[in-house]
Structure formats: structure tokens, C-alpha cells
Scaffold this active site. Structure first.
Site, mmCIF file in Angstrom:
data_model
loop_
_atom_site.group_PDB
_atom_site.id
_atom_site.type_symbol
_atom_site.label_atom_id
_atom_site.label_comp_id
_atom_site.label_asym_id
_atom_site.label_seq_id
_atom_site.Cartn_x
_atom_site.Cartn_y
_atom_site.Cartn_z
ATOM 1 N N CYS A 405 0.820 -1.213 0.000
ATOM 2 C CA CYS A 405 0.000 0.000 0.000
ATOM 3 C C CYS A 405 0.856 1.265 0.000
ATOM 4 C CB CYS A 405 -0.950 -0.004 1.191
ATOM 5 S SG CYS A 405 -0.122 -0.146 2.790
ATOM 6 N N HIS A 541 -1.686 0.382 7.561
ATOM 7 C CA HIS A 541 -2.238 0.730 6.241
ATOM 8 C C HIS A 541 -1.928 2.191 5.937
ATOM 9 C CE1 HIS A 541 -4.436 -0.008 2.689
ATOM 10 N NE2 HIS A 541 -5.552 0.645 3.025
ATOM 11 N N ASP A 562 -7.991 4.430 -1.835
ATOM 12 C CA ASP A 562 -7.425 3.281 -1.121
ATOM 13 C C ASP A 562 -6.801 2.324 -2.128
ATOM 14 O OD1 ASP A 562 -6.813 1.143 0.509
ATOM 15 O OD2 ASP A 562 -8.714 1.185 1.591
#
Length: 628
Positions: A405, A541, A562
Site C-alpha cells: 500500500c 495501512h 485506497d
């Protein structure tokens, strides 16, 4: 044979006489054997017999006196030392060939008298003196001994002498009894103790009898030499005292005392040694337990560290390429991918990795334009909407799913910077959006320049070939290496109820709105700025903030891209029929962000070479702006 002074009864031995005195005259009520007088004390009874029955007493004592003259009178009282109790506590009173024991109360430190001294009450007497155990004005318990056997007179003379002794004894007793006496005293027939209470004397005499019954030394028979204490004599006749703890013999009691004290001191030292040994053993057990605990703790920490390495991709299990190959092999084994397709995709992946550019398979373009068009026609309940510059969305692929991520958010940020001339003019940015392995190489290059050495040490200065997670500090390092001015803002604690961060939303609103309110006119309801998006990091995250909404009631809502959202879902935003439904996934209100800590990386311009060098120097201790 011994004769009782009260009732003139003949006894077989001195011990029988003492028992007779105790049982017949001390424990029972005193009564006269010649008349009906009773209920008197011991001394009063003696006085009564001596005055009222003088002739009867002499007649009864004639025969005992004659027989007593035939006995051996070599009487001696010798102080012995009992080595078993290590104290001088007995005087052996020898009458003929028999012996009796009386307490002398001497301690080991007291000077030892001669072995042939005699005990008379509380004083020492000559060997040939008669034995009379007396104490001050108390009652007298006398055990008369005959004269020395060396000069034995004829029988008639012995009888006359016996009568004279009896008369003398009676006169002296009458003299003592006639003297004033304020209280009645009772003397022990075994020792010189005098008691004022007959019951106390009874208990005392019982102790004598118990001691005599339990005595370890056997009673010698007539004709044998008896010795109460285990002492010995050497060849010269000198008395020796044997140590009760070993076989050493001492010439006097003081030497024996010093010798035994050495034994006791050694025993104390040995006990202290045992205590030291116990303490040492306890410490050893404690150290072993502590060592075992530390070993178990180290094993547990090692296990946790390995799990943490696995979670963060630092377990040397391979990086982007290896994970992509495994996923494709798994798809082939499940029948989800044909072998030909597997080889084709693998070849394309190797070509992309070789070029260093992302293959664009997970990229979605036109996201901000679609949002701007949506807000222009929909969402009339909003007071204002601020959007960042045009940004592409990059979603995770099979090669970085679960750990990529941070790399994907950097690609989003870089896609916006490459559309701005301000950041492309210095020609410091990469020519194209790099692939994930290439981003790892760029971060390693930034570490090599000396940026964030502490962060580099945490990764052991190696990211390529791993699945390591990256965060805000690594994004700052790679931007600084490309002369992009970046700033880290740390919202290190919640600032609202329910672990919310209203200060974070306020800061994001100010970031977008302050640049648009510099003019005199009121800003439009929907504003698309030329500001780069914001990199948002929290535990586990990271996402990208591309805009913020302000409703008419004053509440705010952030718009987030995201990397976990697939490219197929992102394309729903491009469709006007599904944009409203998908937009709800992008909206994040303050109640949605409840992590303990959030960090943001914001881009604020370009660095000069001098500013870059200055930042490299100051990044050795990297500091973030903390709010609050």
C-alpha cells in the site's frame, strides 16, 4: 547400718534412709513413735523426742551405734565434672563402698577444688569430719559417718562414742531449735537446699529420685570402686577429665572447658558454613531460574520477531516478483489460468521489472475529473468541496497484495507531481511512474545519500527482494532525494471524543481551502485545486487524501483513495450511474478514523541543492511536526 533420727528405724543403705525420710516423715503427717503426739513439724518432733523420750531414744540407738562402728568410715566427698552436660553439677558422697550425689551448683568457669575435699552444707570441710548437710537456720538432715577406719577402737569404746555423739547431736539440735526462728524451713535430704514450703521440697526430692533412676552410670556394688563422672587418673595419680566430644583428657576443669568451647566454636563455624552453603545453593537455583526465564523470553521474542518479520515482509521469503510468480502458479494449479497465459504474463512482468516502470495494469485515470463533474451536478447539500490536482489511482496487484500500500500511494502522489510543471522543471523526478521494485531501489538510493539513517538501519538498508512495509519516513526520504520539499505532520494522539481526530480534518481543510481563499471573491462551491494529494499513514495501512467536503451543517468529510480498492471498482466512479454509490466508499467522516496515531506527508514545493543538502544533514535525527 543407717538409723533414722526420728523413729530410730534401721535402714539397709543411705538411699533407703533418704527414701524413708521422704515417704515416712516428709510426705506424711509427723507423729511421735513413743506417744500420741502428732501434727507437728520435723524440727518440733525431733525436739520433743530429745526432751520427753531421751532414755527410749538412747536404748534404741545402742544397737545401731554398735553396728555402725563395724562399717568402714573412709568417707569422702569428691567434686566430679560430668562431661556429657559440660558442667560440674554433682558431689559424690561416698559412704563406705557406696556413693550418693548432691548438687553443688558449680559452673565450668568456677575453680575446681581438690578431689579429696568434702561437702558440708555450703562450705568445704576436712576429710575426717562428719557429713552434715545444713543451711543457715533451716532444719538439719544429717548423715553421720563413723571415724576413720585407720584407727578403729574396740566395740565398747565405739558404743560409748556412739552415745556421746548422740548426746552431742541432741544438744546441738536443742540449741538450734531453742533459737528464735521466724519461719519454718525444710532442708533436702539429698543436697543443701532449704525450702520454706514442704510441697516445694517434695517436688525437689522427686526430681532427685528421678535423676537417680535415670542415671546412666551404674551403681557399683560393695567392694568395687565407683566413679560418678567419666574421669580417669593417669599413672601418677593425677585426676584427668575426658572430653565428652572426643577422647582427649584434660588435667583440670578449666582446660576441659576451653577444649569443649573449641568444639562448640567449630560447630558454630560449621553451622555458619552450612548456612553459607544453603545461601549459595539458593542463589544458584535463583540464577538458574533467571537464566531459564531469560532463555524462554529470548525464544519468545525471537518467535515474535520472526512473525513480525513475516508480517512486514522481512523474512526473506521473496519480493514482488517471487510473490507474483507464486500467485500465477497457484492460479494454474487451480485451473484458473492456462499455462500459455502464465508464460505470457510472466514475460510481461519480467520486461516491466527490467525497465523499472510500472506496467499500468492496476492504474485508473480520470478519477478527479469524474469527481469534479459529479459534484457540479449532484450533492446539493454540500456547502463546499475542495479537490486536489489530477491523480491516478493505483491498486494492489498479485505481486504486492497485503504489503504494497505504501508503494502504491507513492505512485499516486508521483502521478500528480508529474502533471505539474513546478515539479517537472528541475528534471529530478523519474521519467515515468516506477514499479514497486524500482521504488524500493529509489528508497535505498536515498538512504545511501545519508537521508534518515535511523530508518535505514531498521531495514538493514535493504528493501529490494523483500516484502517490507514502508511508511511516512520512507516517502519523505525518497521525495527529499528527488529535491521535493516534503513535511511530515504527526497527529500522535486523538483530539476528540471516541478516539477521533477532529484536528486532522481541520488541518486537511485548511490545507486545501487556504490556497483558494486568497482572492477577494467568494470561492465556488466545488474547487479543483492544483495542490498535490496528501499521503496518509496509520498503523497497518496507508491511503491518499484527494479532497474534503464541508456540509451546510459545518461537518467535514475527507475523500480517500485506497490501494486496496481494485481497478474494476474504481472504474465505477467514472460511470455517472454508479458514481454516487461508489463515492460513499471514498467518504471518511471523523468517526471512521479512530486509530491512535496518524501521520501525513504533504508536498510544498521544490528544494534547491543547498536546501536538499541541509535537509540531508538534519535528517540524521528526523523530526515531525506534532499536532497537538
Amino acid at each position: 547400718m543407717p538409723v533414722c533420727d526420728i523413729c530410730c528405724e534401721e535402714l539397709a543403705s543411705e538411699s533407703d534412709l533418704k527414701t524413708h525420710l521422704l515417704l515416712s516423715h516428709l510426705e506424711n503427717v509427723m507423729s511421735c513413735p513413743f506417744c500420741s503426739l502428732s501434727g507437728v513439724s520435723y524440727d518440733e518432733l525431733n525436739f520433743h523426742i530429745g526432751t520427753a523420750h531421751q532414755e527410749q531414744e538412747l536404748d534404741l540407738q545402742d544397737t545401731p551405734a554398735a553396728e555402725s562402728g563395724q562399717r568402714s568410715s573412709a568417707d569422702s566427698v569428691r567434686i566430679q565434672t560430668d562431661p556429657r552436660s559440660f558442667r560440674t553439677d554433682a558431689l559424690a558422697v561416698k559412704l563406705g563402698n557406696s556413693s550418693a550425689v548432691c548438687n553443688s551448683g558449680l559452673t565450668p568457669a568456677s575453680p575446681q577444688p581438690s578431689s579429696h575435699m568434702f561437702c558440708q552444707g555450703n562450705r568445704m570441710a576436712a576429710p575426717n569430719a562428719g557429713i552434715a548437710l545444713t543451711q543457715d537456720q533451716g532444719a538439719t538432715s544429717s548423715i553421720k559417718s563413723s571415724p576413720s577406719a585407720a584407727a578403729t577402737p574396740p566395740p565398747a569404746a565405739r558404743m560409748n562414742a556412739g552415745k556421746e555423739d548422740t548426746i552431742e547431736h541432741r544438744k546441738s539440735k536443742q540449741k538450734r531449735l531453742s533459737s528464735p526462728n521466724k519461719e519454718k524451713l525444710f532442708s533436702c535430704p539429698f543436697c543443701s537446699l532449704v525450702c520454706g514450703d514442704c510441697f516445694i521440697l517434695q517436688e525437689h526430692v522427686e526430681l532427685h529420685l528421678q535423676h537417680q533412676a535415670t542415671s546412666e552410670a551404674p551403681v557399683p556394688e560393695a567392694g568395687t570402686s565407683a566413679q560418678v563422672c567419666p574421669s580417669a587418673r593417669n599413672e601418677s595419680g593425677l585426676q584427668l577429665y575426658e572430653c565428652p566430644m572426643c577422647s582427649v583428657a584434660c588435667v583440670d576443669n578449666s582446660s576441659l572447658q576451653e577444649h569443649v568451647e573449641l568444639h562448640l566454636d567449630y560447630g558454630s563455624a560449621a553451622a555458619a558454613g552450612d548456612l553459607s552453603e544453603d545461601i549459595r545453593l539458593a542463589r544458584q537455583l535463583q540464577e538458574e531460574e533467571e537464566k531459564k526465564r531469560k532463555e524462554e523470553e529470548a525464544k519468545r521474542e525471537e518467535k515474535d520477531f520472526k512473525q513480525l518479520q513475516k508480517v512486514f515482509g522481512m523474512d526473506n521469503s521473496g519480493g514482488y516478483r517471487r510473490q507474483m510468480e507464486r500467485n500465477m502458479e497457484r492460479a494454474v494449479s487451480r485451473g484458473q489460468m492456462a499455462p500459455a497465459e502464465f508464460h505470457r504474463k510472466r514475460a510481461e512482468m519480467m520486461e516491466s521489472l527490467a525497465s523499472g516502470a510500472d506496467d499500468g495494469r492496476t492504474r485508473t485515470t480520470g478519477v478527479l475529473d469524474a469527481l469534479y463533474e459529479f459534484y457540479q451536478h449532484e450533492a446539493r447539500d454540500l456547502a463546499h468541496v475542495w479537490l486536489c490536482a489530477e491523480t491516478d489511482h493505483y491498486s494492489a496487484s498479485g505481486g504486492d497484495k497485503g504489503w504494497g500500500c505504501g508503494y502504491r500511494n507513492f505512485q499516486m502522489l508521483l502521478s500528480a507531481l508529474k502533471r505539474m510543471e513546478q515539479y517537472t522543471a528541475p528534471h529530478t523526478l523519474p521519467d515515468s511512474v516506477p514499479s514497486i521494485p524500482r521504488v524500493q531501489a529509489l528508497i535505498e538510493a536515498a538512504w545511501a545519500e545519508g537521508i534518515d539513517p535511523q530508518g535505514a538501519s531498521q531495514f538493514n538498508r535493504k528493501l529490494q527482494g523483500t516484502r517490507a512495509w514502508i511508511g511516512a519516513t520512507e516517502i519523505y526520504a525518497v521525495l527529499t532525494a528527488h529535491r521535493v520539499r516534503a513535511r511530515i505532520v504527526d497527529f500522535h494522539q486523538p483530539t476528540g471524543p471516541g478516539n477521533t481526530h477532529p484536528r486532522l480534518f481541520e488541518w486537511v481543510k485548511n490545507y486545501f481551502s487556504l490556497h483558494c481563499s486568497r482572492g477577494s471573491r467568494l470561492p465556488p462551491r466545488v474547487v479543483k485545486t492544483n495542490l498535490p494529494p496528501i499521503y496518509l499513514q496509520h498503523q497497518g495501512h496507508s491511503r491518499t487524501i484527494v479532497g474534503i467536503e464541508e456540509r451546510k451543517n459545518g461537518s467535514v468529510c475527507a475523500l480517500l483513495l485506497d490501494p486496496g480498492c481494485s481497478s474494476g471498482d474504481m472504474k465505477k466512479l467514472l460511470n455517472s450511474n454508479t458514481a454516487a454509490a461508489f463515492l460513499s466508499r471514498m467518504r471518511k467522516f471523523p468517526g471512521h478514523l479512530k486509530h491512535k496515531q496518524y501521520q501525513v506527508v504533504v508536498v510544498e514545493g521544490v528544494l534547491t541543492p543547498e536546501e536538499k543538502q541541509d535537509r540531508v544533514l538534519h535528517s540524521r535525527t528526523l523530526r515531525a511536526e506534532r499536532i497537538p
